[in-house]
Design an enzyme around this catalytic site. Structure first.
Site, PDB file in Angstrom:
ATOM      1  N   CYS A  97       0.812  -1.225   0.000  1.00 24.72           N
ATOM      2  CA  CYS A  97       0.000   0.000   0.000  1.00 24.72           C
ATOM      3  C   CYS A  97       0.846   1.277   0.000  1.00 24.72           C
ATOM      4  CB  CYS A  97      -0.953   0.004   1.187  1.00 24.72           C
ATOM      5  SG  CYS A  97      -2.098  -1.381   1.152  1.00 24.72           S
ATOM      6  N   HIS A 107      -3.175   6.968   1.945  1.00 24.68           N
ATOM      7  CA  HIS A 107      -3.639   5.655   1.489  1.00 24.68           C
ATOM      8  C   HIS A 107      -4.993   5.373   2.120  1.00 24.68           C
ATOM      9  CE1 HIS A 107      -4.178   1.509   0.826  1.00 24.68           C
ATOM     10  NE2 HIS A 107      -3.877   1.158   2.064  1.00 24.68           N
ATOM     11  N   ASN A 126     -10.425  -0.153  -0.202  1.00 20.82           N
ATOM     12  CA  ASN A 126      -8.966  -0.051  -0.134  1.00 20.82           C
ATOM     13  C   ASN A 126      -8.400  -0.710  -1.393  1.00 20.82           C
ATOM     14  OD1 ASN A 126      -6.242  -0.585   0.337  1.00 20.82           O
ATOM     15  ND2 ASN A 126      -6.522  -1.067   2.502  1.00 20.82           N
TER      16      ASN A 126
HETATM   17  O1  UT7 Z   1      -4.066  -1.268   3.478  1.00 20.85           O
HETATM   18  C1  UT7 Z   1      -2.948  -1.649   4.212  1.00 20.85           C
HETATM   19  C2  UT7 Z   1      -3.106  -1.609   5.617  1.00 20.85           C
HETATM   20  N1  UT7 Z   1      -4.368  -2.121   6.087  1.00 20.85           N
HETATM   21  C3  UT7 Z   1      -4.999  -1.468   7.030  1.00 20.85           C
HETATM   22  O2  UT7 Z   1      -4.555  -0.409   7.384  1.00 20.85           O
HETATM   23  C4  UT7 Z   1      -6.177  -2.095   7.710  1.00 20.85           C
HETATM   24  C5  UT7 Z   1      -6.055  -1.856   9.195  1.00 20.85           C
HETATM   25  N2  UT7 Z   1      -7.059  -2.509  10.027  1.00 20.85           N
HETATM   26  C6  UT7 Z   1      -8.368  -2.184   9.960  1.00 20.85           C
HETATM   27  O3  UT7 Z   1      -8.787  -1.378   9.147  1.00 20.85           O
HETATM   28  C7  UT7 Z   1      -9.284  -2.783  10.982  1.00 20.85           C
HETATM   29  O4  UT7 Z   1      -8.526  -3.421  11.982  1.00 20.85           O
HETATM   30  C8  UT7 Z   1     -10.280  -3.815  10.379  1.00 20.85           C
HETATM   31  C9  UT7 Z   1     -11.291  -3.097   9.509  1.00 20.85           C
HETATM   32  C10 UT7 Z   1      -9.502  -4.843   9.567  1.00 20.85           C
HETATM   33  C11 UT7 Z   1     -11.028  -4.520  11.473  1.00 20.85           C
HETATM   34  O5  UT7 Z   1     -11.719  -3.557  12.279  1.00 20.85           O
HETATM   35  P1  UT7 Z   1     -11.595  -3.601  13.872  1.00 20.85           P
HETATM   36  O6  UT7 Z   1     -12.453  -2.526  14.368  1.00 20.85           O
HETATM   37  O7  UT7 Z   1     -10.132  -3.542  14.198  1.00 20.85           O
HETATM   38  O8  UT7 Z   1     -12.241  -4.978  14.194  1.00 20.85           O
HETATM   39  P2  UT7 Z   1     -11.606  -6.220  14.963  1.00 20.85           P
HETATM   40  O9  UT7 Z   1     -10.597  -6.904  14.098  1.00 20.85           O
HETATM   41  O10 UT7 Z   1     -11.193  -5.822  16.333  1.00 20.85           O
HETATM   42  O11 UT7 Z   1     -12.848  -7.142  15.098  1.00 20.85           O
HETATM   43  C12 UT7 Z   1     -13.966  -6.760  15.937  1.00 20.85           C
HETATM   44  C13 UT7 Z   1     -15.040  -7.785  15.729  1.00 20.85           C
HETATM   45  C14 UT7 Z   1     -14.541  -9.221  15.797  1.00 20.85           C
HETATM   46  O12 UT7 Z   1     -15.546 -10.006  16.407  1.00 20.85           O
HETATM   47  P3  UT7 Z   1     -15.425 -10.414  17.957  1.00 20.85           P
HETATM   48  O13 UT7 Z   1     -14.131 -11.187  18.065  1.00 20.85           O
HETATM   49  O14 UT7 Z   1     -15.402  -9.124  18.718  1.00 20.85           O
HETATM   50  O15 UT7 Z   1     -16.645 -11.233  18.166  1.00 20.85           O
HETATM   51  C15 UT7 Z   1     -14.424  -9.623  14.352  1.00 20.85           C
HETATM   52  O16 UT7 Z   1     -14.547 -11.012  14.152  1.00 20.85           O
HETATM   53  O17 UT7 Z   1     -15.609  -7.607  14.415  1.00 20.85           O
HETATM   54  C16 UT7 Z   1     -15.593  -8.873  13.767  1.00 20.85           C
HETATM   55  N3  UT7 Z   1     -15.493  -8.655  12.335  1.00 20.85           N
HETATM   56  C17 UT7 Z   1     -16.566  -8.483  11.559  1.00 20.85           C
HETATM   57  N4  UT7 Z   1     -17.890  -8.482  11.838  1.00 20.85           N
HETATM   58  C18 UT7 Z   1     -18.724  -8.272  10.819  1.00 20.85           C
HETATM   59  C19 UT7 Z   1     -14.373  -8.554  11.576  1.00 20.85           C
HETATM   60  N5  UT7 Z   1     -14.722  -8.324  10.300  1.00 20.85           N
HETATM   61  C20 UT7 Z   1     -16.067  -8.276  10.267  1.00 20.85           C
HETATM   62  C21 UT7 Z   1     -17.014  -8.077   9.231  1.00 20.85           C
HETATM   63  N6  UT7 Z   1     -18.334  -8.086   9.556  1.00 20.85           N
HETATM   64  N7  UT7 Z   1     -16.657  -7.851   7.955  1.00 20.85           N
END
Ligand code: UT7
Length: 340
Positions: A111, A253, A283
């Protein structure tokens, strides 16, 4: 004439639109979760059989039309979804553009790739090796995502963006004025495709079926993205001697809208100075900065002479920023949806 100047910008998005609602029908997710956690409403994906080179070529052609040029001296393609592990994709793109014979190579910085590619092309121009360059960011992450992974499927989209650079003077609108680049390989396992390289060949035994797909540890990547894009933006400002208050626009980005807001907050910049199109394209990895630039230009959110900072972060870990004065470009339509 020892600077490079942005002379035109082009884009390409595949026709296939995937909304959050459509994703929710196939995966355990909701439109509400995706919008509130990422800011994304939809993304575009290539149909089976369409490769990164096709998007890259279309975006490059569009940029050449915008810049009113029929040839450039060098083609630099930022991508981490090349058509093949070997050879690089850029020579194929160059030949399709009628530029057989020109130096053409890929830059793999995920990225951060577009900013890295921009810095490389700028170096070639400022040292007189080339007088013009095409810098393309193109990725088709839909081809490497685990179809069952709701998190990565929600975030990534395909696309390509390209700019034409020409030799010029530092006081011209469009001049690239400075860069900050960095990496931290101790974080290499935060964003990976484990199989398919020399460590775990695609042809040999695969340790885990998921290893052929892209994987990301979202939380630490989120924190690193905010930290690195903030620090790198500050570093490039210092290098070019601009105060934060003088910055008109930041084009970061498009990783996640919450990341963009957090970077703006860390920099103590009003959030509306941080441009975004993530709601419409997701993204798009190496394509994200040029796609956001083209969108902002088309909407009139970038004006000639604006002091603009570009900043990117991604797998590697790798990050980079650039500072430029926005050029006086002919207003164009919003990013084109190509026939791919
Ligand atoms: O492009 C290069 C670099 N990439 C990035 O910069 C991405 C960086 N990371 C992010 O943008 C975020 O961490 C994500 C969007 C990937 C995830 O968001 P988050 O707020 O950090 O969520 P999380 O990983 O802490 O997950 C929270 C909950 C989890 O469920 P539990 O364990 O709390 O029950 C996940 O399983 O959300 C769940 N979850 C989803 N739920 C519904 C993860 N993805 C989804 C989804 N729909 N698509």
């Amino acid at each position: 004439m020892n600077r490079s100047v942005l002379a035109g910008i082009g884009t390409s998005l595949p026709t296939r639109l995937v909304t959050n609602v459509e994703l929710s029908a196939r995966l355990d997710t909701t439109d509400e979760w995706i919008r509130s956690r990422t800011g994304i409403r939809q993304r575009y994906v290539v149909p089976p059989g369409t490769a990164t080179s096709e998007l890259a070529t279309a975006a490059a052609r569009d940029a050449m039309v915008a810049a009113e040029v029929t040839a450039v001296d060098v083609v630099v393609l930022a991508t981490s979804t090349p058509d093949h592990p070997c050879p690089a994709t850029a020579p194929d793109v160059a030949s399709r553009l009628g530029l057989t014979g020109a130096p053409a190579f890929d830059v793999a910085a995920v990225c951060a790739g577009f900013v890295y590619a921009l810095a490389v092309a700028d170096g070639l121009i400022s040292t007189g090796v080339a007088t013009s360059a095409l810098v393309i960011g193109a990725d088709t992450f839909s081809t490497i995502l685990d179809p069952t992974d709701r998190t990565t499927r929600a975030i990534f989209g395909d696309g390509a963006g390209a700019v034409v650079l020409r030799a010029g003077a530092g006081d011209e609108p469009g001049a690239l004025l400075g860069f900050d680049l960095g990496s931290d390989g101790t974080g290499h396992d935060l964003i990976t495709v484990r199989a398919g390289g020399s460590r775990q060949r695609g042809s040999g035994p695969i340790v885990d079926a998921a290893d052929v797909y892209f994987a990301m540890l979202g939380k630490p990547v989120f924190m690193q993205a905010v930290l690195r894009m903030t620090e790198s933006s500050q570093a490039v400002l210092k290098r070019v001697g601009w105060e934060l208050s003088e910055v008109d626009r930041i084009v970061a980005h498009q990783a996640n809208l919450r990341i963009l807001h957090a970077v703006a907050d860390q920099l103590e910049l009003p959030r509306d100075k941080m441009l975004t199109n993530i709601d419409r394209v997701g993204n798009t990895v190496a394509a994200s900065i040029p796609l956001a630039l083209a969108d902002a230009e088309a909407r009139g959110a970038l004006r000639a002479g604006d002091r603009v900072v570009l900043t990117g972060f991604g797998g590697g870990l790798a990050w980079g920023s650039a500072a430029l004065r926005w050029p006086d470009l002919d207003r164009r339509d919003p990013p084109m949806i190509s026939s791919l």
